[in-house]
Design an enzyme around this catalytic site. Structure first.
Site, mmCIF file in Angstrom:
data_model
loop_
_atom_site.group_PDB
_atom_site.id
_atom_site.type_symbol
_atom_site.label_atom_id
_atom_site.label_comp_id
_atom_site.label_asym_id
_atom_site.label_seq_id
_atom_site.Cartn_x
_atom_site.Cartn_y
_atom_site.Cartn_z
ATOM 1 N N LYS A 16 27.533 -70.238 -48.992
ATOM 2 C CA LYS A 16 26.373 -70.506 -49.854
ATOM 3 C C LYS A 16 26.170 -69.335 -50.823
ATOM 4 C CE LYS A 16 23.349 -68.631 -46.253
ATOM 5 N NZ LYS A 16 22.523 -68.982 -45.067
ATOM 6 N N ARG A 111 11.526 -72.167 -39.396
ATOM 7 C CA ARG A 111 11.892 -72.109 -40.808
ATOM 8 C C ARG A 111 12.361 -73.492 -41.223
ATOM 9 N NH1 ARG A 111 16.902 -68.538 -43.139
ATOM 10 N NH2 ARG A 111 18.002 -70.096 -41.911
ATOM 11 N N TYR A 230 14.958 -42.494 -68.008
ATOM 12 C CA TYR A 230 13.597 -42.986 -68.280
ATOM 13 C C TYR A 230 12.592 -42.327 -67.335
ATOM 14 C CZ TYR A 230 15.275 -46.908 -71.144
ATOM 15 O OH TYR A 230 15.834 -47.679 -72.115
ATOM 16 N N MET A 278 19.104 -50.666 -67.187
ATOM 17 C CA MET A 278 19.648 -52.032 -67.192
ATOM 18 C C MET A 278 21.174 -52.024 -67.140
ATOM 19 S SD MET A 278 19.084 -55.068 -69.977
ATOM 20 C CE MET A 278 17.315 -55.166 -69.728
HETATM 21 C C1 LIG Z 1 23.056 -68.292 -43.942
HETATM 22 C C2 LIG Z 1 23.264 -69.027 -42.659
HETATM 23 C C3 LIG Z 1 24.326 -68.679 -41.807
HETATM 24 C C4 LIG Z 1 25.195 -67.456 -42.027
HETATM 25 O O1 LIG Z 1 24.465 -66.324 -41.619
HETATM 26 P P1 LIG Z 1 25.122 -64.863 -41.623
HETATM 27 O O2 LIG Z 1 24.069 -64.004 -41.028
HETATM 28 O O3 LIG Z 1 25.396 -64.544 -43.037
HETATM 29 O O4 LIG Z 1 26.355 -64.931 -40.813
HETATM 30 C C5 LIG Z 1 24.569 -69.494 -40.714
HETATM 31 N N1 LIG Z 1 23.768 -70.546 -40.445
HETATM 32 C C6 LIG Z 1 22.717 -70.885 -41.216
HETATM 33 C C7 LIG Z 1 21.876 -72.040 -40.854
HETATM 34 C C8 LIG Z 1 22.419 -70.121 -42.344
HETATM 35 O O5 LIG Z 1 21.358 -70.433 -43.093
#
Ligand SMILES: *Cc1c(COP(=O)(O)O)cnc(C)c1O
Length: 336
Positions: A16, A111, A230, A278
């Site tokens: 993801k 969640r 800055y 930046m």
């Molecule tokens: C993001 C996620 C993972 C992966 O988690 P990591 O800590 O990056 O290994 C696995 N399962 C779900 C449901 C997630 O949202």
């Protein structure tokens, strides 16, 4: 690496957020080459891109689940939604459950996922639906002693018993390190593929997945009392050599790492001086001697600047450090 660690369980891969900022297409192809068969993404858009990259052979699960308008995409590309609540389950059944779907049960994170109170009804509703995977997610696996780990494990064992025909999955990266009892049939590492174990201990047993380098654009010698950047927030206490590199918060180097971040050049630590701009960061390169010259590249993340340490310097976690990376040129190389 994770496949060896989990033995007979399947090591899937979470790609993801553009594979945590590293480029989902290239990462997915590399992992598929390594034998990964199952991928998880967050959104349908990520799943469509992953399907285009991977071809048809791999299982792709969409963690956020289906929305009514999306169902045609799941069917056409054989993408598997993760069903997270009674609404998504009803939606999926009403659509005729055209492809397989996973069921995500929330065992204590509060969640995303089906509430425990809704599991029995979901099991009845899904009786004729193809559900090859039942999963849950640990809230505190990065804190191995946390009581919630055992509580979630016990709850998940109860849930798992209700779905004897499905494969089970509980562990993400840190959960894998909690041991065999957490592995079930399939594990879902994300950050572990990208170089961090999500544990308090150093991630020395994981390979560095990403190196960030930036070239020196300009150098200066500062006298004691001169300031940098800055707001003039850094004042030289003694004469120093500074180098300004072509990297800034627009590239995703977090501005909050000011005063604590560092680069490494010729094996020497080069602290970030003053504010991060930046497009530019000024480093103290005094220790690097002759190696510091315009055009030389400074490592800002990599084997000598661990992801965990950059995250600590920026007051965040490794996930945010990687997913923040934006305007950088990504180069990929295969490692044996
Ligand atoms: C993001 C996620 C993972 C992966 O988690 P990591 O800590 O990056 O290994 C696995 N399962 C779900 C449901 C997630 O949202």
């Amino acid at each position: 690496m994770f496949q060896r660690r989990v033995g007979s369980s399947e090591a899937a891969a979470v790609i993801k957020a553009d594979a945590y900022g590293l480029g989902a297409r290239r990462v997915a192809l590399a992992l598929a080459d390594e034998g990964v068969r199952t991928f998880f993404v967050a959104t349908l858009g990520e799943a469509i891109a992953a399907r285009e990259a991977l071809g048809d052979a791999h299982a792709i699960y969409v963690l956020n689940g289906p929305e009514e308008a999306d169902i045609g995409h799941f069917t056409a590309r054989r993408l598997f939604p993760v069903l997270n609540d009674p609404r998504q389950i009803a939606l999926w059944i009403a659509a005729g459950a055209p492809v397989a779907a996973a069921l995500h049960v929330d065992t204590g994170m509060n969640r995303l996922g089906l509430a425990l109170a809704d599991v029995a009804a979901a099991r009845t509703a899904l009786a004729t639906v193809d559900v090859p995977l039942v999963m849950s997610h640990l809230a505190c696996s990065g804190t191995p002693d946390h009581a919630l780990n055992a509580l979630q494990a016990a709850r998940f064992a109860d849930v798992a018993a209700l779905f004897p025909g499905a494969r089970k999955s509980l562990a993400a990266t840190a959960g894998i390190f909690l041991g065999r009892a957490f592995h079930y049939d399939l594990v879902r590492p994300g950050i572990g593929l990208y170089g961090d174990n999500d544990l308090p201990a150093p991630a020395d047993d994981l390979r560095v997945a990403a190196t960030l380098e930036a070239p020196i654009l300009q150098m200066r010698t500062l006298a004691a009392g001169e300031t940098v950047g800055y707001g003039a927030t850094f004042t030289a206490q003694s004469p120093i050599t500074t180098a300004t590199i072509a990297l800034g918060y627009a590239d995703g180097y977090l501005r909050s790492a000011a005063g604590r971040g560092y680069g490494v050049l010729a094996g020497e630590l080069c602290p970030v001086l003053g504010r991060i701009s930046m497009d530019l960061i000024t480093l103290d390169v005094t220790a690097a001697g002759d190696a510091a010259r315009p055009g030389a590249c400074v490592e800002m993340l990599g084997p000598n600047v661990p992801l965990k340490q950059l995250a600590a310097a920026a007051g965040t976690n490794s996930y945010e450090v990687l997913t923040s990376l934006g305007r950088v040129t990504r180069r990929y190389r295969s490692v044996p």
